[in-house]
Design a protein around this motif. Structure first.
Motif, PDB file in Angstrom:
ATOM      1  N   UNK A 135       0.850  -1.214   0.007  1.00 55.17           N
ATOM      2  CA  UNK A 135       0.080   0.064  -0.002  1.00 55.17           C
ATOM      3  C   UNK A 135       0.968   1.065   0.198  1.00 55.17           C
ATOM      4  N   UNK A 136       1.869   1.129   0.942  1.00 60.14           N
ATOM      5  CA  UNK A 136       2.660   2.335   0.881  1.00 60.14           C
ATOM      6  C   UNK A 136       3.486   2.697  -0.650  1.00 60.14           C
ATOM      7  N   UNK A 137       3.526   1.697  -1.437  1.00 58.20           N
ATOM      8  CA  UNK A 137       4.278   1.751  -2.603  1.00 58.20           C
ATOM      9  C   UNK A 137       3.393   2.434  -3.528  1.00 58.20           C
ATOM     10  N   UNK A 138       1.997   2.439  -3.212  1.00 51.98           N
ATOM     11  CA  UNK A 138       0.986   2.901  -3.973  1.00 51.98           C
ATOM     12  C   UNK A 138       0.268   4.256  -3.377  1.00 51.98           C
ATOM     13  N   UNK A 139       0.984   4.784  -2.405  1.00 48.65           N
ATOM     14  CA  UNK A 139       0.241   5.770  -1.765  1.00 48.65           C
ATOM     15  C   UNK A 139      -0.907   5.591  -1.174  1.00 48.65           C
ATOM     16  N   UNK A 140      -1.263   4.562  -0.588  1.00 48.75           N
ATOM     17  CA  UNK A 140      -2.416   4.118   0.164  1.00 48.75           C
ATOM     18  C   UNK A 140      -2.316   3.892   1.482  1.00 48.75           C
ATOM     19  N   UNK A 141      -3.455   3.845   2.096  1.00 52.53           N
ATOM     20  CA  UNK A 141      -3.534   3.502   3.592  1.00 52.53           C
ATOM     21  C   UNK A 141      -4.610   2.557   3.851  1.00 52.53           C
ATOM     22  N   UNK A 142      -4.404   1.685   4.982  1.00 55.06           N
ATOM     23  CA  UNK A 142      -5.509   0.708   5.047  1.00 55.06           C
ATOM     24  C   UNK A 142      -6.465   1.474   6.005  1.00 55.06           C
ATOM     25  N   UNK A 143      -7.706   1.439   5.622  1.00 55.86           N
ATOM     26  CA  UNK A 143      -8.839   2.326   6.444  1.00 55.86           C
ATOM     27  C   UNK A 143      -9.414   1.434   7.651  1.00 55.86           C
ATOM     28  N   UNK A 144      -9.629  -0.060   7.343  1.00 53.81           N
ATOM     29  CA  UNK A 144     -10.293  -0.538   8.461  1.00 53.81           C
ATOM     30  C   UNK A 144      -9.926  -2.031   8.225  1.00 53.81           C
ATOM     31  N   UNK A 145      -9.787  -2.866   9.310  1.00 54.03           N
ATOM     32  CA  UNK A 145      -9.602  -4.491   9.334  1.00 54.03           C
ATOM     33  C   UNK A 145     -11.107  -4.906  10.214  1.00 54.03           C
ATOM     34  N   UNK A 146     -11.866  -5.838   9.353  1.00 58.94           N
ATOM     35  CA  UNK A 146     -13.006  -6.284   9.974  1.00 58.94           C
ATOM     36  C   UNK A 146     -12.398  -7.817  10.201  1.00 58.94           C
ATOM     37  N   UNK A 147     -13.007  -8.030  11.313  1.00 55.37           N
ATOM     38  CA  UNK A 147     -12.920  -9.484  11.772  1.00 55.37           C
ATOM     39  C   UNK A 147     -13.603  -9.883  12.973  1.00 55.37           C
ATOM     40  N   UNK A 148     -13.614 -11.282  13.454  1.00 57.14           N
ATOM     41  CA  UNK A 148     -14.673 -11.654  14.475  1.00 57.14           C
ATOM     42  C   UNK A 148     -13.576 -11.365  15.786  1.00 57.14           C
ATOM     43  N   UNK A 149     -14.043 -11.725  16.908  1.00 58.42           N
ATOM     44  CA  UNK A 149     -13.498 -11.438  18.201  1.00 58.42           C
ATOM     45  C   UNK A 149     -12.285 -12.526  18.258  1.00 58.42           C
ATOM     46  N   UNK A 150     -11.249 -12.424  17.615  1.00 65.69           N
ATOM     47  CA  UNK A 150     -10.055 -13.115  17.866  1.00 65.69           C
ATOM     48  C   UNK A 150      -8.780 -12.235  18.092  1.00 65.69           C
ATOM     49  N   UNK A 151      -8.577 -12.488  19.589  1.00 68.05           N
ATOM     50  CA  UNK A 151      -7.372 -11.780  19.901  1.00 68.05           C
ATOM     51  C   UNK A 151      -6.251 -11.728  19.253  1.00 68.05           C
ATOM     52  N   UNK A 152      -5.741 -12.642  18.526  1.00 74.91           N
ATOM     53  CA  UNK A 152      -4.516 -12.593  17.807  1.00 74.91           C
ATOM     54  C   UNK A 152      -4.525 -11.736  16.482  1.00 74.91           C
ATOM     55  N   UNK A 153      -5.848 -11.883  15.979  1.00 72.47           N
ATOM     56  CA  UNK A 153      -5.931 -10.942  14.675  1.00 72.47           C
ATOM     57  C   UNK A 153      -5.951  -9.474  15.199  1.00 72.47           C
ATOM     58  N   UNK A 154      -6.538  -9.129  16.260  1.00 69.71           N
ATOM     59  CA  UNK A 154      -6.283  -7.773  16.785  1.00 69.71           C
ATOM     60  C   UNK A 154      -4.943  -7.280  16.896  1.00 69.71           C
TER      61      UNK A 154
END
Length: 360
Positions: A135-154
């Motif tokens: 994303x940085x190579x394309x001048x973009x940023x991540x807006x959101x990460x959608x997940x279930x309630x998994x602590x390791x993902x967070x």
């Protein structure tokens, strides 16, 4: 199968003196077959045809068909990973022969971006780091990460994308509330049968409510006035179950709100209104609200869901066969779901249509 005899000219290099034959655009490199046949094998397997059936129709041996698919999967996979998604959905899936797998998808384009082996924080962080650099190579940023309630993902998402919003969709928490109501149903109907509570249904409270349990999952706002009245009458003999249902109904109403601040205030009121017995019944919901409150409230601002990735998980489970290579399963997830969706949009059925109708 159709065999084509092709005469090709050989050339000699004036500098080194070596002979060579230039690649033909319609001949697949390294194989004595047309690129059209290779595309046919690739698309047919992505659409659900087994290798042996493709081999029977196309002519090559089954092992050759498998090798061609795996070769093309490597070629297709390399330049397309990762994609420039500014919103990521993350979920996990488990197979006995592959263990836990982590799946990453773009909910906007409805495509599976990547599937990796393992679901540890380290494995997820490694992919997210790769995606961040992309994303940085394309001048973009991540807006959101959608997940279930998994602590390791967070944990992984917070490490790599500290400015991105982490979103837990409402359906994960709503499912816990529905489960709480059904736990009360099973317990209280059994007690009602043991105590001989009146009026006793012909088959007993437990059996009768087992048949009617889907009524407890129906959305109150979509029910007719008659259905609402009947449900209220049926719940009245078991006050604890009636109270649990009403608590769940109010909780779902809150989750359907569109304003974050109003939803936050309503959730606090809902928690304070729970009686001590209901607090025990809805303990899993209260735990989720205490540990994932900010992520759940982000849902009211973004409205992103994991609906696509949950659907993709079901498709991947259907595609999986015992003994299937991980690379094959990954290719079917990344390219097969998109290909079959495109095929259906053209008005075709998957995979029952005749081979003769497969466009190349």
């Amino acid at each position: 199968p159709l065999f084509i005899e092709l005469s090709r000219q050989r050339f000699k290099c004036e500098k080194c003196g070596k002979h060579f034959i230039p690649n033909h655009p319609n001949i697949y490199r390294g194989r004595r077959m047309s690129t059209r046949l290779v595309r046919f094998i690739w698309k047919s397997y992505l659409r659900g045809r087994p290798f042996w059936e493709i081999a029977e129709r196309a002519g090559p041996a089954t092992s050759t068909v498998q090798d061609i698919f795996h070769e093309r999967a490597e070629i297709m996979d390399d330049p397309l990973t990762p994609k420039s998604a500014t919103v990521l959905s993350i979920d996990e899936i488990y197979f006995r022969d592959h263990g836990h797998l982590s799946i990453f998808a773009d909910p906007d384009s409805r495509e599976v971006i990547e599937m990796i082996q393992g679901m540890s924080t380290e494995a997820v962080t490694a992919f997210l780091e790769k995606h961040r650099r992309h994303l940085e190579g394309r001048d973009k940023q991540l807006e959101a990460v959608v997940m279930d309630m998994a602590g390791h993902f967070r944990t992984a998402a917070e490490q790599v994308f500290p400015d991105a919003k982490i979103v837990v969709e409402r359906f994960h928490v709503e499912r816990k509330a529905r489960g709480a109501v059904h736990n009360v149903r099973r317990r209280e109907t059994a007690r009602a049968d043991e105590s001989g509570k009146e009026p006793v249904p012909s088959d007993g409270f437990r059996t009768e409510w087992k048949r009617r349990k889907d009524k407890l999952d129906n959305n109150w706002h979509t029910m007719t006035p008659t259905e609402k009245m009947n449900l209220s009458v049926e719940l009245s003999p078991i006050p604890r179950m009636e109270a649990a249902y009403r608590a769940k109904k109010r909780f779902v109403e809150i989750l359907e709100m569109t304003d974050r601040d109003k939803a936050d205030r309503a959730l606090k009121e809902w928690e304070n209104a729970l009686t001590e017995p209901l607090e025990k019944d809805f303990s899993s919901v209260l735990y989720a609200l205490s540990h994932w409150r900010e992520e759940l409230l982000n849902y009211f601002e973004t409205d992103y869901t994991n609906g696509f990735i949950e659907s993709a998980n079901r498709t991947i489970r259907q595609d999986h066969k015992v003994g299937m290579k991980f690379e094959t399963l990954k290719a079917k997830a990344k390219f097969g779901i998109k290909e079959r969706r495109r095929y259906r949009e053209e008005g075709r059925k998957v995979p029952e249509d005749s081979f003769m109708r497969v466009p190349l």
